[in-house]
Design a protein around this motif. Sequence first.
Motif, PDB file in Angstrom:
ATOM      1  N   GLY A  55       0.796  -1.215   0.000  1.00  0.00           N
ATOM      2  CA  GLY A  55       0.000   0.000   0.000  1.00  0.00           C
ATOM      3  C   GLY A  55       0.830   1.266   0.000  1.00  0.00           C
ATOM      4  O   GLY A  55       0.309   2.376  -0.058  1.00  0.00           O
ATOM      5  N   GLY A  56       2.149   1.089   0.043  1.00  0.00           N
ATOM      6  CA  GLY A  56       3.001   2.255   0.176  1.00  0.00           C
ATOM      7  C   GLY A  56       3.308   2.963  -1.123  1.00  0.00           C
ATOM      8  O   GLY A  56       3.738   4.114  -1.117  1.00  0.00           O
ATOM      9  N   ILE A  57       3.114   2.279  -2.227  1.00  0.00           N
ATOM     10  CA  ILE A  57       3.431   2.878  -3.521  1.00  0.00           C
ATOM     11  C   ILE A  57       2.178   2.857  -4.378  1.00  0.00           C
ATOM     12  O   ILE A  57       1.585   1.809  -4.622  1.00  0.00           O
ATOM     13  CB  ILE A  57       4.568   2.118  -4.219  1.00  0.00           C
ATOM     14  N   THR A  58       1.790   4.025  -4.802  1.00  0.00           N
ATOM     15  CA  THR A  58       0.606   4.155  -5.650  1.00  0.00           C
ATOM     16  C   THR A  58       0.978   4.864  -6.944  1.00  0.00           C
ATOM     17  O   THR A  58       1.983   5.587  -7.018  1.00  0.00           O
ATOM     18  CB  THR A  58      -0.502   4.943  -4.938  1.00  0.00           C
ATOM     19  N   ARG A  59       0.146   4.647  -7.934  1.00  0.00           N
ATOM     20  CA  ARG A  59       0.370   5.271  -9.233  1.00  0.00           C
ATOM     21  C   ARG A  59      -0.996   5.542  -9.845  1.00  0.00           C
ATOM     22  O   ARG A  59      -1.914   4.739  -9.702  1.00  0.00           O
ATOM     23  CB  ARG A  59       1.187   4.360 -10.135  1.00  0.00           C
ATOM     24  N   TYR A  60      -1.103   6.680 -10.537  1.00  0.00           N
ATOM     25  CA  TYR A  60      -2.380   7.079 -11.094  1.00  0.00           C
ATOM     26  C   TYR A  60      -2.245   7.463 -12.563  1.00  0.00           C
ATOM     27  O   TYR A  60      -1.210   7.988 -12.984  1.00  0.00           O
ATOM     28  CB  TYR A  60      -2.943   8.275 -10.318  1.00  0.00           C
ATOM     29  N   ALA A  61      -3.319   7.253 -13.299  1.00  0.00           N
ATOM     30  CA  ALA A  61      -3.382   7.762 -14.659  1.00  0.00           C
ATOM     31  C   ALA A  61      -3.419   9.284 -14.596  1.00  0.00           C
ATOM     32  O   ALA A  61      -3.981   9.859 -13.659  1.00  0.00           O
ATOM     33  CB  ALA A  61      -4.621   7.230 -15.370  1.00  0.00           C
ATOM     34  N   ASP A  62      -2.845   9.930 -15.576  1.00  0.00           N
ATOM     35  CA  ASP A  62      -2.822  11.386 -15.591  1.00  0.00           C
ATOM     36  C   ASP A  62      -4.231  11.971 -15.545  1.00  0.00           C
ATOM     37  O   ASP A  62      -4.453  13.032 -14.956  1.00  0.00           O
ATOM     38  CB  ASP A  62      -2.106  11.892 -16.844  1.00  0.00           C
ATOM     39  N   SER A  63      -5.176  11.272 -16.144  1.00  0.00           N
ATOM     40  CA  SER A  63      -6.540  11.784 -16.235  1.00  0.00           C
ATOM     41  C   SER A  63      -7.252  11.846 -14.888  1.00  0.00           C
ATOM     42  O   SER A  63      -8.255  12.553 -14.755  1.00  0.00           O
ATOM     43  CB  SER A  63      -7.351  10.929 -17.208  1.00  0.00           C
ATOM     44  N   VAL A  64      -6.754  11.111 -13.886  1.00  0.00           N
ATOM     45  CA  VAL A  64      -7.415  11.086 -12.583  1.00  0.00           C
ATOM     46  C   VAL A  64      -6.529  11.609 -11.466  1.00  0.00           C
ATOM     47  O   VAL A  64      -6.981  11.741 -10.325  1.00  0.00           O
ATOM     48  CB  VAL A  64      -7.904   9.664 -12.221  1.00  0.00           C
ATOM     49  N   LYS A  65      -5.290  11.903 -11.773  1.00  0.00           N
ATOM     50  CA  LYS A  65      -4.339  12.352 -10.752  1.00  0.00           C
ATOM     51  C   LYS A  65      -4.861  13.613 -10.069  1.00  0.00           C
ATOM     52  O   LYS A  65      -5.318  14.549 -10.729  1.00  0.00           O
ATOM     53  CB  LYS A  65      -2.986  12.613 -11.412  1.00  0.00           C
TER      54      LYS A  65
END
Length: 124
Positions: A55-65
């Motif tokens: 749970g410590g590393i997350t990543r998001y699509a640019d469209s939802v960041k």
Amino acid sequence: QVQLVESGGGLVQAGGSLTLSCVASGRTVSRYTMAWFRQAPGKEREFVATSSWSGGITRYADSVKGRFTIPRDSAENTVYLQMNSLKEEDTAVYYCAARAARWGSVYAAEYDYWGQGTQVTVSS
């Protein structure tokens, strides 16, 4: 085997918020990286967000960041997708996915298990 069950979809007005839940069962799900993808009508499935098994590393699509977050409750084997400032273009079926790896991926083909999906509709 890992079973994933999503819930929380629905109809919401643009600018509103919605939280999706994905409950995992089966093998030691704490060792799985979790992710959310979505698929709008006539479009390919696209990556939304991923959370590493810690749970410590997350990543998001640019469209939802900046609008979406992917908190994870390992004790409850649940991953969430908190969606704020929703837009019409966020309308899609949202899928939870699990990958037997430490790190997430933006590629749907690299996930091993999928939920059945939950519909999110954002109206103007």
